[in-house]
Design a protein around this motif. Structure first.
Motif, PDB file in Angstrom:
ATOM      1  N   GLU A   6      25.999 -16.680 -21.855  1.00  0.00           N
ATOM      2  CA  GLU A   6      25.358 -17.043 -20.594  1.00  0.00           C
ATOM      3  C   GLU A   6      26.150 -16.465 -19.425  1.00  0.00           C
ATOM      4  OE1 GLU A   6      23.460 -21.297 -20.767  1.00  0.00           O
ATOM      5  OE2 GLU A   6      25.339 -21.353 -21.887  1.00  0.00           O
ATOM      6  N   ALA A   7      25.480 -16.385 -18.277  1.00  0.00           N
ATOM      7  CA  ALA A   7      26.117 -15.872 -17.071  1.00  0.00           C
ATOM      8  C   ALA A   7      25.868 -16.850 -15.923  1.00  0.00           C
ATOM      9  CB  ALA A   7      25.562 -14.494 -16.717  1.00  0.00           C
ATOM     10  N   PHE A   8      26.855 -16.964 -15.048  1.00  0.00           N
ATOM     11  CA  PHE A   8      26.723 -17.890 -13.923  1.00  0.00           C
ATOM     12  C   PHE A   8      25.537 -17.536 -13.027  1.00  0.00           C
ATOM     13  CE2 PHE A   8      31.598 -18.676 -14.062  1.00  0.00           C
ATOM     14  CZ  PHE A   8      31.419 -19.620 -15.075  1.00  0.00           C
ATOM     15  N   ASP A   9      25.258 -16.247 -12.873  1.00  0.00           N
ATOM     16  CA  ASP A   9      24.189 -15.856 -11.954  1.00  0.00           C
ATOM     17  C   ASP A   9      22.799 -15.986 -12.576  1.00  0.00           C
ATOM     18  OD1 ASP A   9      24.121 -13.735 -13.711  1.00  0.00           O
ATOM     19  OD2 ASP A   9      24.700 -12.214 -12.248  1.00  0.00           O
ATOM     20  N   ALA A  10      22.743 -16.470 -13.826  1.00  0.00           N
ATOM     21  CA  ALA A  10      21.451 -16.659 -14.487  1.00  0.00           C
ATOM     22  C   ALA A  10      21.063 -18.135 -14.567  1.00  0.00           C
ATOM     23  CB  ALA A  10      21.478 -16.053 -15.886  1.00  0.00           C
ATOM     24  N   VAL A  11      21.783 -18.990 -13.838  1.00  0.00           N
ATOM     25  CA  VAL A  11      21.466 -20.414 -13.829  1.00  0.00           C
ATOM     26  C   VAL A  11      20.393 -20.654 -12.771  1.00  0.00           C
ATOM     27  CG1 VAL A  11      22.360 -22.754 -13.579  1.00  0.00           C
ATOM     28  CG2 VAL A  11      23.800 -20.976 -14.573  1.00  0.00           C
ATOM     29  N   GLY A  12      19.159 -20.409 -13.153  1.00  0.00           N
ATOM     30  CA  GLY A  12      18.029 -20.590 -12.246  1.00  0.00           C
ATOM     31  C   GLY A  12      16.849 -21.154 -12.999  1.00  0.00           C
ATOM     32  N   ALA A  13      15.931 -21.768 -12.285  1.00  0.00           N
ATOM     33  CA  ALA A  13      14.808 -22.450 -12.925  1.00  0.00           C
ATOM     34  C   ALA A  13      13.977 -21.503 -13.777  1.00  0.00           C
ATOM     35  CB  ALA A  13      13.941 -23.127 -11.863  1.00  0.00           C
ATOM     36  N   GLU A  14      13.664 -20.303 -13.261  1.00  0.00           N
ATOM     37  CA  GLU A  14      12.802 -19.382 -13.998  1.00  0.00           C
ATOM     38  C   GLU A  14      13.452 -18.928 -15.300  1.00  0.00           C
ATOM     39  OE1 GLU A  14       9.643 -18.288 -13.742  1.00  0.00           O
ATOM     40  OE2 GLU A  14       9.518 -19.897 -12.276  1.00  0.00           O
ATOM     41  N   HIS A  15      14.742 -18.595 -15.226  1.00  0.00           N
ATOM     42  CA  HIS A  15      15.452 -18.109 -16.411  1.00  0.00           C
ATOM     43  C   HIS A  15      15.523 -19.195 -17.480  1.00  0.00           C
ATOM     44  CE1 HIS A  15      18.163 -15.203 -18.324  1.00  0.00           C
ATOM     45  NE2 HIS A  15      18.871 -16.240 -18.725  1.00  0.00           N
ATOM     46  N   ALA A  43      23.944 -23.956 -21.947  1.00  0.00           N
ATOM     47  CA  ALA A  43      24.738 -24.929 -21.184  1.00  0.00           C
ATOM     48  C   ALA A  43      26.162 -25.043 -21.715  1.00  0.00           C
ATOM     49  CB  ALA A  43      24.049 -26.296 -21.170  1.00  0.00           C
ATOM     50  N   GLY A  44      26.805 -23.882 -21.895  1.00  0.00           N
ATOM     51  CA  GLY A  44      28.187 -23.886 -22.367  1.00  0.00           C
ATOM     52  C   GLY A  44      28.617 -22.592 -23.029  1.00  0.00           C
ATOM     53  N   GLN A  45      27.652 -21.683 -23.296  1.00  0.00           N
ATOM     54  CA  GLN A  45      27.979 -20.439 -23.994  1.00  0.00           C
ATOM     55  C   GLN A  45      28.392 -19.362 -22.983  1.00  0.00           C
ATOM     56  OE1 GLN A  45      28.163 -20.340 -27.372  1.00  0.00           O
ATOM     57  NE2 GLN A  45      29.109 -18.356 -27.043  1.00  0.00           N
ATOM     58  N   TYR A  46      29.454 -19.649 -22.252  1.00  0.00           N
ATOM     59  CA  TYR A  46      29.932 -18.737 -21.204  1.00  0.00           C
ATOM     60  C   TYR A  46      31.180 -17.968 -21.629  1.00  0.00           C
ATOM     61  CZ  TYR A  46      26.694 -21.102 -18.062  1.00  0.00           C
ATOM     62  OH  TYR A  46      25.563 -21.608 -17.475  1.00  0.00           O
ATOM     63  N   SER A  47      31.580 -18.095 -22.886  1.00  0.00           N
ATOM     64  CA  SER A  47      32.819 -17.463 -23.357  1.00  0.00           C
ATOM     65  C   SER A  47      32.509 -16.516 -24.503  1.00  0.00           C
ATOM     66  CB  SER A  47      33.814 -18.532 -23.817  1.00  0.00           C
ATOM     67  OG  SER A  47      33.943 -19.554 -22.850  1.00  0.00           O
ATOM     68  N   ASP A  71      31.997 -15.205 -18.427  1.00  0.00           N
ATOM     69  CA  ASP A  71      32.134 -15.681 -17.052  1.00  0.00           C
ATOM     70  C   ASP A  71      33.077 -16.867 -16.932  1.00  0.00           C
ATOM     71  OD1 ASP A  71      30.423 -13.726 -16.246  1.00  0.00           O
ATOM     72  OD2 ASP A  71      28.890 -15.061 -15.416  1.00  0.00           O
ATOM     73  N   SER A  72      33.314 -17.586 -18.011  1.00  0.00           N
ATOM     74  CA  SER A  72      34.219 -18.734 -17.964  1.00  0.00           C
ATOM     75  C   SER A  72      35.679 -18.315 -17.867  1.00  0.00           C
ATOM     76  CB  SER A  72      34.037 -19.599 -19.213  1.00  0.00           C
ATOM     77  OG  SER A  72      34.379 -18.846 -20.372  1.00  0.00           O
ATOM     78  N   MET A  86      32.051 -23.208 -15.018  1.00  0.00           N
ATOM     79  CA  MET A  86      31.326 -23.359 -16.280  1.00  0.00           C
ATOM     80  C   MET A  86      30.771 -24.781 -16.401  1.00  0.00           C
ATOM     81  SD  MET A  86      32.365 -22.544 -20.231  1.00  0.00           S
ATOM     82  CE  MET A  86      34.020 -23.201 -20.197  1.00  0.00           C
ATOM     83  N   TYR A  87      31.594 -25.764 -16.064  1.00  0.00           N
ATOM     84  CA  TYR A  87      31.126 -27.148 -16.128  1.00  0.00           C
ATOM     85  C   TYR A  87      29.908 -27.355 -15.227  1.00  0.00           C
ATOM     86  CZ  TYR A  87      30.900 -32.186 -15.399  1.00  0.00           C
ATOM     87  OH  TYR A  87      30.453 -33.487 -15.292  1.00  0.00           O
ATOM     88  N   HIS A  88      30.003 -26.913 -13.985  1.00  0.00           N
ATOM     89  CA  HIS A  88      28.909 -27.140 -13.040  1.00  0.00           C
ATOM     90  C   HIS A  88      27.653 -26.354 -13.424  1.00  0.00           C
ATOM     91  CE1 HIS A  88      31.308 -29.647 -10.474  1.00  0.00           C
ATOM     92  NE2 HIS A  88      32.216 -28.712 -10.294  1.00  0.00           N
ATOM     93  N   ALA A  89      27.828 -25.139 -13.933  1.00  0.00           N
ATOM     94  CA  ALA A  89      26.677 -24.361 -14.398  1.00  0.00           C
ATOM     95  C   ALA A  89      26.015 -25.043 -15.593  1.00  0.00           C
ATOM     96  CB  ALA A  89      27.121 -22.947 -14.767  1.00  0.00           C
ATOM     97  N   SER A  90      26.829 -25.585 -16.495  1.00  0.00           N
ATOM     98  CA  SER A  90      26.295 -26.285 -17.665  1.00  0.00           C
ATOM     99  C   SER A  90      25.564 -27.553 -17.238  1.00  0.00           C
ATOM    100  CB  SER A  90      27.432 -26.637 -18.632  1.00  0.00           C
ATOM    101  OG  SER A  90      28.081 -25.467 -19.099  1.00  0.00           O
ATOM    102  N   ALA A  91      26.149 -28.280 -16.273  1.00  0.00           N
ATOM    103  CA  ALA A  91      25.511 -29.503 -15.788  1.00  0.00           C
ATOM    104  C   ALA A  91      24.155 -29.193 -15.151  1.00  0.00           C
ATOM    105  CB  ALA A  91      26.426 -30.209 -14.783  1.00  0.00           C
ATOM    106  N   SER A  92      24.089 -28.136 -14.335  1.00  0.00           N
ATOM    107  CA  SER A  92      22.830 -27.752 -13.700  1.00  0.00           C
ATOM    108  C   SER A  92      21.784 -27.374 -14.742  1.00  0.00           C
ATOM    109  CB  SER A  92      23.058 -26.580 -12.743  1.00  0.00           C
ATOM    110  OG  SER A  92      23.937 -26.940 -11.699  1.00  0.00           O
TER     111      SER A  92
END
Length: 363
Positions: free
Chosen positions: A77-86, A116-120, A141-142, A163-169
């Motif tokens: 996962e990537a931080f910039d891909a944390v969006g509703a559409e994706h 929601a956690g696969q950032y490594s 990204d983590s 990573m935590y906040h991206a996973s929470a979102s």
């Protein structure tokens, strides 16, 4: 001096710190890492112990052949891909696949996102070289940035908080989608992807969706419209690679006093970190989550049996999943013996194929 029982329990799971830990970032400022870890330890859980227990029950059915596991998501996962559409697109694909599998196989389908956690990312080499310049590899990204610059490639512990906040979102949105009507089985036509509407596969899906619709109409006509058709169980999983992060999000369950890694419902140990005498196996042995281990072509039957002894000594169905990553050219020769020996040991594990790693070449 008295010590809080929760503190003792959490300290017990930190025994991994005394062992070698592969694939961990080399942070330039250890004090900054300690500060971030301390902050993460104060954060709320991302998932709940009861949800992990529920997934363990579902995985037990998978291990017994009474259900089917559908697991999918991003390689990383990537931080910039944390969006509703994706996130909705990923969820839609999994829901669509789950509906087809349930209808075709007539068994429950357990839906697990690699989300929601696969950032490594574990890496085969610590550095990469381009045009004579050598820098640390991108580890997700983590850990560091993708850009090939010295500044971007320095491991930064502040990224663990991101990573935590991206996973929470992500989890917040997934929960909203799966309980707020979007996952209603009557949406099977709406889930169809635009890019397959005119393709043969899209047409086959539409035909099957019509059959499912007809079955649902028949059930409603008979006076049956279960609540289970309107929501869906969806679980989150990722590789437990960065042990500082996973350990910081390990909590004591108030119901049982057991430890759970509340960063995700299911966590797994990768091919590069499954050494029996290393930290990742030790960490996993202390938590009650459903655990997976990737088995590559070098895995022996003895290895598999030792994993069972360490991680599933009580032979509890649903506790342990073996994720087979051997390649089409080796799986026929390697896998049968593993299944035979594991079955003979009395363990009931789930056997899962792993298409979720990059089959790449070095350019």
């Amino acid at each position: 001096m008295t010590v809080n029982a929760d503190s003792q329990a959490v300290a017990a799971q930190a025994t991994w710190r005394d062992l070698p830990a592969a694939q961990q970032p080399e942070y330039p400022d250890p004090e900054a890492l300690r500060s971030v870890v301390a902050e993460l330890e104060s954060y709320p859980p991302l998932v709940f112990a009861g949800e992990c227990d529920q997934l363990r029950v579902r995985m037990a059915a998978v291990a017994k052949g009474e259900a089917f596991l559908l697991q999918g998501g991003d390689c990383a996962e990537a931080f910039d891909a944390v969006g509703a559409e994706h996130i909705r697109a990923k969820l839609k694909t999994l829901l669509q696949m789950g509906a087809v599998l349930t209808y075709a196989a007539s068994v429950p389908v357990v839906k697990v996102g690699r989300i929601a956690g696969q950032y490594s990312k574990p890496r085969s080499k610590p550095t990469e070289t381009r045009d004579g310049v050598t820098l640390p590899t991108y580890r997700g990204d983590s850990v560091n940035g993708f850009d090939f610059t010295e500044a971007a490639r320095i491991p930064d512990p502040e990224r663990l908080k991101r990573m935590y906040h991206a996973s929470a979102s992500t989890l917040n949105l997934v929960r909203a989608f799966t309980t707020g009507g979007y996952a209603d089985l009557r949406q099977v036509h709406a889930w169809n992807q635009d890019f397959v509407k005119s393709s043969p596969s899209g047409q086959r899906y539409e035909q099957l969706a019509r059959e499912i619709d007809n079955a649902l109409h028949f059930m409603r006509a008979c006076g049956t419209d279960p609540e289970e058709f309107k929501t869906v169980e969806f679980y989150a999983s990722h590789e437990a690679l960065l042990l500082d992060y996973e350990s910081a999000l390990t909590r004591v369950d108030s119901r049982t006093g057991e430890l759970y890694d509340v960063s995700g419902h299911m966590v797994w140990i990768g091919e590069r970190t499954r050494q029996l005498d290393h930290a990742h196996i030790e960490f996993a042995s202390r938590i009650r989550n459903p655990i997976g281990i990737k088995l590559g072509p070098t895995t022996t039957a003895e290895d598999a049996l030792q994993y069972i002894e360490r991680l599933d000594p009580d032979r509890e169905p649903g506790r342990l999943t073996f994720i087979v990553r051997m390649g089409a050219d080796k799986v026929r020769d390697k896998l049968p013996e593993l299944v035979e020996k594991v079955t003979a040991s009395g363990a009931t594990v789930a056997w899962v194929t792993d298409p979720m790693h990059g089959n790449t070449f070095e350019a």
